[in-house]
Design a protein around this motif. Structure first.
Motif, PDB file in Angstrom:
ATOM      1  N   ARG A   1       0.822  -1.205   0.000  1.00  0.00           N
ATOM      2  CA  ARG A   1       0.000   0.000   0.000  1.00  0.00           C
ATOM      3  C   ARG A   1       0.857   1.256   0.000  1.00  0.00           C
ATOM      4  O   ARG A   1       1.858   1.337   0.720  1.00  0.00           O
ATOM      5  CB  ARG A   1      -0.934  -0.002   1.208  1.00  0.00           C
ATOM      6  N   ARG A   2       0.448   2.239  -0.788  1.00  0.00           N
ATOM      7  CA  ARG A   2       1.148   3.524  -0.826  1.00  0.00           C
ATOM      8  C   ARG A   2       0.692   4.409   0.318  1.00  0.00           C
ATOM      9  O   ARG A   2      -0.490   4.463   0.654  1.00  0.00           O
ATOM     10  CB  ARG A   2       0.855   4.239  -2.150  1.00  0.00           C
ATOM     11  N   PHE A   3       1.640   5.140   0.909  1.00  0.00           N
ATOM     12  CA  PHE A   3       1.320   6.163   1.906  1.00  0.00           C
ATOM     13  C   PHE A   3       1.206   7.488   1.170  1.00  0.00           C
ATOM     14  O   PHE A   3       2.161   7.937   0.535  1.00  0.00           O
ATOM     15  CB  PHE A   3       2.417   6.233   2.964  1.00  0.00           C
ATOM     16  N   GLU A   4       0.022   8.112   1.257  1.00  0.00           N
ATOM     17  CA  GLU A   4      -0.248   9.308   0.455  1.00  0.00           C
ATOM     18  C   GLU A   4      -0.102  10.607   1.240  1.00  0.00           C
ATOM     19  O   GLU A   4      -0.148  11.687   0.658  1.00  0.00           O
ATOM     20  CB  GLU A   4      -1.663   9.230  -0.138  1.00  0.00           C
TER      21      GLU A   4
ATOM     22  N   LEU B   1      11.977  12.418   1.692  1.00  0.00           N
ATOM     23  CA  LEU B   1      10.826  11.841   0.995  1.00  0.00           C
ATOM     24  C   LEU B   1       9.600  12.748   1.097  1.00  0.00           C
ATOM     25  O   LEU B   1       8.508  12.387   0.663  1.00  0.00           O
ATOM     26  CB  LEU B   1      10.489  10.469   1.586  1.00  0.00           C
ATOM     27  N   GLY B   2       9.782  13.946   1.689  1.00  0.00           N
ATOM     28  CA  GLY B   2       8.677  14.887   1.809  1.00  0.00           C
ATOM     29  C   GLY B   2       7.748  14.625   2.969  1.00  0.00           C
ATOM     30  O   GLY B   2       6.603  15.079   2.981  1.00  0.00           O
ATOM     31  N   ILE B   3       8.242  13.898   3.976  1.00  0.00           N
ATOM     32  CA  ILE B   3       7.414  13.528   5.122  1.00  0.00           C
ATOM     33  C   ILE B   3       7.845  14.325   6.359  1.00  0.00           C
ATOM     34  O   ILE B   3       9.034  14.402   6.670  1.00  0.00           O
ATOM     35  CB  ILE B   3       7.533  12.030   5.442  1.00  0.00           C
TER      36      ILE B   3
ATOM     37  N   GLY C   1      -6.259   8.299  15.465  1.00  0.00           N
ATOM     38  CA  GLY C   1      -6.919   8.090  14.182  1.00  0.00           C
ATOM     39  C   GLY C   1      -6.024   8.390  13.000  1.00  0.00           C
ATOM     40  O   GLY C   1      -6.486   8.435  11.854  1.00  0.00           O
ATOM     41  N   LEU C   2      -4.730   8.558  13.271  1.00  0.00           N
ATOM     42  CA  LEU C   2      -3.772   8.867  12.217  1.00  0.00           C
ATOM     43  C   LEU C   2      -2.923   7.640  11.891  1.00  0.00           C
ATOM     44  O   LEU C   2      -2.715   6.785  12.752  1.00  0.00           O
ATOM     45  CB  LEU C   2      -2.837   9.997  12.670  1.00  0.00           C
ATOM     46  N   PRO C   3      -2.406   7.545  10.666  1.00  0.00           N
ATOM     47  CA  PRO C   3      -1.445   6.475  10.384  1.00  0.00           C
ATOM     48  C   PRO C   3      -0.196   6.673  11.226  1.00  0.00           C
ATOM     49  O   PRO C   3       0.201   7.815  11.520  1.00  0.00           O
ATOM     50  CB  PRO C   3      -1.155   6.616   8.891  1.00  0.00           C
TER      51      PRO C   3
ATOM     52  N   ALA D   1       9.300   2.322  -0.952  1.00  0.00           N
ATOM     53  CA  ALA D   1       8.301   2.031  -1.989  1.00  0.00           C
ATOM     54  C   ALA D   1       6.901   2.448  -1.549  1.00  0.00           C
ATOM     55  O   ALA D   1       6.053   2.768  -2.389  1.00  0.00           O
ATOM     56  CB  ALA D   1       8.321   0.544  -2.338  1.00  0.00           C
ATOM     57  N   CYS D   2       6.654   2.464  -0.239  1.00  0.00           N
ATOM     58  CA  CYS D   2       5.354   2.911   0.268  1.00  0.00           C
ATOM     59  C   CYS D   2       5.100   4.379  -0.046  1.00  0.00           C
ATOM     60  O   CYS D   2       3.959   4.831  -0.084  1.00  0.00           O
ATOM     61  CB  CYS D   2       5.259   2.712   1.776  1.00  0.00           C
ATOM     62  N   PHE D   3       6.179   5.128  -0.224  1.00  0.00           N
ATOM     63  CA  PHE D   3       6.064   6.553  -0.474  1.00  0.00           C
ATOM     64  C   PHE D   3       6.264   6.887  -1.945  1.00  0.00           C
ATOM     65  O   PHE D   3       6.423   8.050  -2.320  1.00  0.00           O
ATOM     66  CB  PHE D   3       7.080   7.310   0.377  1.00  0.00           C
ATOM     67  N   GLY D   4       6.293   5.851  -2.776  1.00  0.00           N
ATOM     68  CA  GLY D   4       6.433   6.061  -4.211  1.00  0.00           C
ATOM     69  C   GLY D   4       7.791   6.505  -4.642  1.00  0.00           C
ATOM     70  O   GLY D   4       7.963   7.084  -5.710  1.00  0.00           O
TER      71      GLY D   4
END
Length: 203
Positions: free
Chosen positions: A2-5, A29-31, A67-69, A198-201
């Motif tokens: 699954r991708r993390f968006e 990675l922009g996080i 409620g957050l990832p 890969a989760c972050f594209g």
């Protein structure tokens, strides 16, 4: 996978050193990383006997409360001369009545190696398990390891945890003697994060 968006990620930790390490590794990675302390979350009791089990406890508690990832890490040092200890109890070895003291933990590790007359080189590895959990309960798990040996006396004041006694294979300085940038290229957490990219594209 699954991708993390999103652009913000809750790091399920109260450890400032770990949070800084994750921010340095995930920032490109922009996080943006936030911690349990940002939300006033308590530290859950880690009752499992595996890295992935304890990471799941931490991630589930953080997701349930906000409620957050959330991304949880459980990591530790496995020392061959101690039959893989402290392993999942890595942080427990540092507990004192005044809080965690990793000088106590490192001294205990070396003293126990000496008591067993463990042969040189006293090989060890740092292991990390990262568990990324979404609010719907979906999870992705990534593992990383870096091999080395335990040295004494402690060397360096950088890093955190057992870094001053861990000499990674192929290097002449401990993690405690390396800058954050150097360590972050080599660490067990970096290995796991490269798998997680890969989760972050990002390749």
């Amino acid at each position: 996978m699954r991708r993390f968006e999103g652009s913000e990620l809750l790091i399920a930790t109260h450890n400032r050193g770990k949070l800084d390490e994750f921010q340095a590794l995930l920032g490109p990675l922009g996080i943006t990383c936030r911690s349990n302390e940002d939300f006033g979350l308590p530290e859950p009791e880690e009752t499992e006997e595996s890295f992935v089990g304890n990471a799941r406890i931490k991630a589930r508690a953080a997701v349930g409360a906000t409620g957050l990832p959330a991304l949880a890490d459980d990591s530790g040092i496995e020392i061959d001369g101690l039959d893989g200890a402290p392993g999942v109890h890595t942080a427990d070895w540092a507990e004192t009545p005044q809080g965690r003291d990793f000088t106590v933990a490192m001294t205990r590790a070396w003293s126990e190696l000496e008591a067993r007359d463990a042969p040189e080189p006293r090989t060890a590895r740092f292991r990390a398990t990262l568990l990324l959990m979404w609010p719907d309960g979906h999870e992705e798990v990534f593992e990383g390891a870096v091999a080395g040996r335990v040295v004494w006396p402690m060397r360096g004041t950088l890093g955190h945890g057992y870094d001053p006694i861990f000499l990674p294979d192929g290097h002449d300085r401990t993690f405690g003697e390396m800058s954050a940038e150097e360590k972050n290229r080599l660490s067990h957490r970096a290995v796991a994060l490269r798998k997680m990219a890969a989760c972050f594209g990002r390749p």
